[in-house]
Design an enzyme around this catalytic site. Sequence first.
Site, PDB file in Angstrom:
ATOM      1  N   GLN A   1       0.867  -1.185   0.000  1.00  0.00           N
ATOM      2  CA  GLN A   1       0.000   0.000   0.000  1.00  0.00           C
ATOM      3  C   GLN A   1       0.898   1.226   0.000  1.00  0.00           C
ATOM      4  OE1 GLN A   1      -3.385  -2.387   2.502  1.00  0.00           O
ATOM      5  NE2 GLN A   1      -2.695  -0.442   3.339  1.00  0.00           N
TER       6      GLN A   1
ATOM      7  N   ASN B   1      -4.999  -7.946   2.488  1.00  0.00           N
ATOM      8  CA  ASN B   1      -5.815  -7.690   3.675  1.00  0.00           C
ATOM      9  C   ASN B   1      -6.995  -8.672   3.662  1.00  0.00           C
ATOM     10  OD1 ASN B   1      -4.971  -5.420   1.906  1.00  0.00           O
ATOM     11  ND2 ASN B   1      -4.908  -4.330   3.822  1.00  0.00           N
TER      12      ASN B   1
ATOM     13  N   HIS C   1      -4.107  -8.890  11.174  1.00  0.00           N
ATOM     14  CA  HIS C   1      -4.697  -9.692  10.105  1.00  0.00           C
ATOM     15  C   HIS C   1      -4.517 -11.184  10.403  1.00  0.00           C
ATOM     16  CE1 HIS C   1      -4.173  -6.221   6.943  1.00  0.00           C
ATOM     17  NE2 HIS C   1      -5.181  -6.010   7.762  1.00  0.00           N
TER      18      HIS C   1
ATOM     19  N   HIS D   1       0.429   4.923   0.128  1.00  0.00           N
ATOM     20  CA  HIS D   1      -0.733   5.760   0.412  1.00  0.00           C
ATOM     21  C   HIS D   1      -0.445   6.676   1.607  1.00  0.00           C
ATOM     22  CE1 HIS D   1      -2.518   2.706   3.533  1.00  0.00           C
ATOM     23  NE2 HIS D   1      -1.209   2.744   3.584  1.00  0.00           N
TER      24      HIS D   1
HETATM   25  C1  LIG Z   1      -5.764   0.102  12.181  1.00  0.00           C
HETATM   26  C2  LIG Z   1      -6.456  -0.995  11.451  1.00  0.00           C
HETATM   27  C3  LIG Z   1      -6.366  -1.053  10.061  1.00  0.00           C
HETATM   28  C4  LIG Z   1      -6.958  -2.104   9.378  1.00  0.00           C
HETATM   29  N1  LIG Z   1      -6.946  -2.070   8.020  1.00  0.00           N
HETATM   30  C5  LIG Z   1      -7.511  -3.075   7.320  1.00  0.00           C
HETATM   31  C6  LIG Z   1      -7.581  -3.021   5.900  1.00  0.00           C
HETATM   32  O1  LIG Z   1      -7.193  -2.039   5.265  1.00  0.00           O
HETATM   33  N2  LIG Z   1      -8.135  -4.070   5.247  1.00  0.00           N
HETATM   34  C7  LIG Z   1      -8.604  -5.164   5.917  1.00  0.00           C
HETATM   35  O2  LIG Z   1      -9.070  -6.099   5.256  1.00  0.00           O
HETATM   36  N3  LIG Z   1      -8.591  -5.219   7.253  1.00  0.00           N
HETATM   37  C8  LIG Z   1      -8.077  -4.197   7.976  1.00  0.00           C
HETATM   38  N4  LIG Z   1      -8.113  -4.215   9.340  1.00  0.00           N
HETATM   39  C9  LIG Z   1      -8.703  -5.391   9.995  1.00  0.00           C
HETATM   40  C10 LIG Z   1     -10.229  -5.349   9.892  1.00  0.00           C
HETATM   41  O3  LIG Z   1     -10.730  -4.263  10.597  1.00  0.00           O
HETATM   42  C11 LIG Z   1     -10.764  -6.668  10.413  1.00  0.00           C
HETATM   43  O4  LIG Z   1     -10.289  -7.682   9.538  1.00  0.00           O
HETATM   44  C12 LIG Z   1     -12.283  -6.751  10.446  1.00  0.00           C
HETATM   45  O5  LIG Z   1     -12.837  -5.746  11.233  1.00  0.00           O
HETATM   46  C13 LIG Z   1     -12.688  -8.125  10.979  1.00  0.00           C
HETATM   47  O6  LIG Z   1     -14.078  -8.189  11.089  1.00  0.00           O
HETATM   48  P1  LIG Z   1     -14.798  -9.142  12.135  1.00  0.00           P
HETATM   49  O7  LIG Z   1     -16.245  -8.800  12.104  1.00  0.00           O
HETATM   50  O8  LIG Z   1     -14.425 -10.542  11.853  1.00  0.00           O
HETATM   51  O9  LIG Z   1     -14.124  -8.823  13.545  1.00  0.00           O
HETATM   52  P2  LIG Z   1     -14.064  -7.479  14.399  1.00  0.00           P
HETATM   53  O10 LIG Z   1     -14.196  -6.294  13.534  1.00  0.00           O
HETATM   54  O11 LIG Z   1     -12.866  -7.605  15.241  1.00  0.00           O
HETATM   55  O12 LIG Z   1     -15.363  -7.557  15.319  1.00  0.00           O
HETATM   56  C14 LIG Z   1     -15.491  -8.537  16.330  1.00  0.00           C
HETATM   57  C15 LIG Z   1     -16.418  -8.019  17.411  1.00  0.00           C
HETATM   58  O13 LIG Z   1     -16.611  -9.053  18.384  1.00  0.00           O
HETATM   59  C16 LIG Z   1     -16.665  -8.453  19.669  1.00  0.00           C
HETATM   60  N5  LIG Z   1     -16.345  -9.464  20.689  1.00  0.00           N
HETATM   61  C17 LIG Z   1     -15.138 -10.031  20.948  1.00  0.00           C
HETATM   62  N6  LIG Z   1     -15.247 -10.912  21.970  1.00  0.00           N
HETATM   63  C18 LIG Z   1     -16.548 -10.907  22.355  1.00  0.00           C
HETATM   64  C19 LIG Z   1     -17.296 -11.622  23.358  1.00  0.00           C
HETATM   65  N7  LIG Z   1     -16.718 -12.544  24.151  1.00  0.00           N
HETATM   66  N8  LIG Z   1     -18.614 -11.360  23.479  1.00  0.00           N
HETATM   67  C20 LIG Z   1     -19.241 -10.434  22.663  1.00  0.00           C
HETATM   68  N9  LIG Z   1     -18.580  -9.741  21.698  1.00  0.00           N
HETATM   69  C21 LIG Z   1     -17.249  -9.984  21.537  1.00  0.00           C
HETATM   70  C22 LIG Z   1     -15.649  -7.319  19.582  1.00  0.00           C
HETATM   71  O14 LIG Z   1     -15.915  -6.342  20.549  1.00  0.00           O
HETATM   72  C23 LIG Z   1     -15.849  -6.818  18.156  1.00  0.00           C
HETATM   73  O15 LIG Z   1     -16.756  -5.740  18.096  1.00  0.00           O
HETATM   74  C24 LIG Z   1      -7.604  -3.152  10.076  1.00  0.00           C
HETATM   75  C25 LIG Z   1      -7.753  -3.059  11.460  1.00  0.00           C
HETATM   76  C26 LIG Z   1      -7.199  -1.982  12.137  1.00  0.00           C
HETATM   77  C27 LIG Z   1      -7.432  -1.865  13.619  1.00  0.00           C
END
Ligand SMILES: Cc1cc2nc3c(=O)[nH]c(=O)nc-3n(C[C@H](O)[C@H](O)[C@H](O)COP(=O)(O)OP(=O)(O)OC[C@H]3O[C@@H](n4cnc5c(N)ncnc54)[C@H](O)[C@@H]3O)c2cc1C
Length: 571
Positions: free
Chosen positions: A395, A547, A504, A397
């Site tokens: 990236q 990603n 990731h 950017h």
């Molecule tokens: C700075 C940063 C940059 C990123 N950039 C990218 C990018 O450019 N491209 C990309 O693909 N990915 C990126 N990511 C990663 C991306 O955000 C995640 O891959 C994505 O959000 C995953 O989605 P998810 O729904 O699986 O999990 P999450 O978004 O992690 O959501 C999981 C949820 O489960 C909840 N949870 C956890 N344990 C419990 C429990 N015991 N009981 C109830 N709730 C619970 C958490 O609070 C959370 O809200 C980045 C992340 C960050 C922080």
Amino acid sequence: MSYRLSNDHIHKDLQGRSSYDADVIIAGSGPVGMAYARTILEKSPSATVLMIEIGSQDDPVVGEHHKNSIKFQKDIDAFVNVIKGALQSVSVPPADTYIPTLVGDSWTPPVNKDGSSSLIFQGSNPNQIREKNLKASAMTRTVGGMATHWTCACPTPHPEEIVNNPIPKAERDELYVQARKLLNVHNDQYDKNAKGDDISIRHNVVKKTLLDNLPQERNVQSLPLGVERRRDNPAYVTWTGANTVLGDQAKLLGTKRFTLKTETRVTRLVPDEIDPKKINGMLLRNLKNDKDELVTARAYVITCGAIGTPQILANSNLAGSIPALGRHLCEQSIAFCQIVMKNEIIDYIKKNPDWQARIKAHHDKHPKDPLPIPFADPEPQVMVPYTSKFPWHTQIHRDAFSYGDVGPRADARVVVDLRFFGRQEVLEKNRVYFAGDSSLKGEWVAGSTDIYGMPQATFEVERSQKDKINDQRMMKDMCEVASLLGAYLPGSNPQFMDPGLALHITGTTRIGKDPNSSVADPSSCVHAFKNLWVGGNGCIPDSMGANPTLTSVMIALKGAGAILDFLKTES
Ligand SMILES: Cc1cc2nc3c(=O)[nH]c(=O)nc-3n(C[C@H](O)[C@H](O)[C@H](O)COP(=O)(O)OP(=O)(O)OC[C@H]3O[C@@H](n4cnc5c(N)ncnc54)[C@H](O)[C@@H]3O)c2cc1C
């Protein structure tokens, strides 16, 4: 007394009394949980969904990306602090607690028999071996999950990055199309507007410089992002959050069909006492009043991230029956640097006839500004994708991360970030395990819960020799690409970031056909269960430089389809 035992007590205390009954319970409100919710609510006319989230709702719009605030669109570096605040470390070894300047009559940790001195403070992990830690690995606990702050990069993986995925290619391709729609992925929001004018000077000049100087096989292109320019003011954009994925099904929130419980921990699943293939309930804890609650559904989906999901399964006493849980863990390495653009590039901007009107308007308003770049010029968003010869994702950017703010060091308009993401070989031994799981023989040690009272996650992850060689090649490539654009910004010289910082992690609940080497089937239904699904990056069975979120949403869409079929057959 073990945590698991006390859970059993809770379950018995509640005497199986369910306080809520839904068709589907989804744990986690990130983009993957929302992909499940949207598909189920949209495609079934009557299904009821209960979503449980451990975090609070921090934005008036459920699951919105915080970067959509104009404040951060005007000042991207300020967002660095939002990200820092959003990340809670997964595994922190106890600190070196010897403070030589602590004198007088103050309490000091006692010296152990072996001469060591360590203090286990709340949330620290005495089992963590420093060399095997993913030190920077973190969770984000808020409605919307990590998608409240992510960069939104959504590249489609190269075929070499999808070799273990059990979903047939034709089906995958179709699911990717749907996933891109849900995440509102575009790769033209920085290039040209409808009139054919360049939207961003910086983006176009960075892209042109790389196109002109790198061989065609590198396939330089705009970074595909979950983003869309605002129609009311194209100077700003709307970043994709979990709300985007949920789409107009948000209208059902608060009705009988869709309930969201916040600041509520999913503690564990309660399997049926007679039918071992069935989950019968889910134990929750309301974090505000510390009361436990039992909820029930026909189907359960755990989408709590690559650590939170296996953590719940381990706490449900399932680690022994799911041998692949937490294993085959892959995390990307990150090579990073920032450059200040070359004079040659700034001169090119000054002379480019297409940009003269804009530069003149800017200088009329700000005659003292020496740069030919309007203050509101959008940032560059370029990628050099993975290829067989250069097997990493890049990236090029400008974005906020938990590091890399420019601060007062330079004019942010001439700074470009280079982030190169390297793969990790898929190895069964690389894993996260949880205190109290079978690998610890149920031993209960002090400090073995995280600050939310869930079993402490411990990493055992090492980069193989192959990974290290690949990282070295990637760093060299990054330096070569950087030198085409400018000189290093002092303080942001080429460096590898702390392990885990990519956020990731994949593989911990991987999908596959073999129950010994995977946690769930190709539809993300946990092997050996008929009504339990997992979602998130942990489901990805491959080593990727790209990603992961797009691929996780793609996998979730198949899982959601399987739940819809399940609901039909079970009714
Ligand atoms: C700075 C940063 C940059 C990123 N950039 C990218 C990018 O450019 N491209 C990309 O693909 N990915 C990126 N990511 C990663 C991306 O955000 C995640 O891959 C994505 O959000 C995953 O989605 P998810 O729904 O699986 O999990 P999450 O978004 O992690 O959501 C999981 C949820 O489960 C909840 N949870 C956890 N344990 C419990 C429990 N015991 N009981 C109830 N709730 C619970 C958490 O609070 C959370 O809200 C980045 C992340 C960050 C922080």
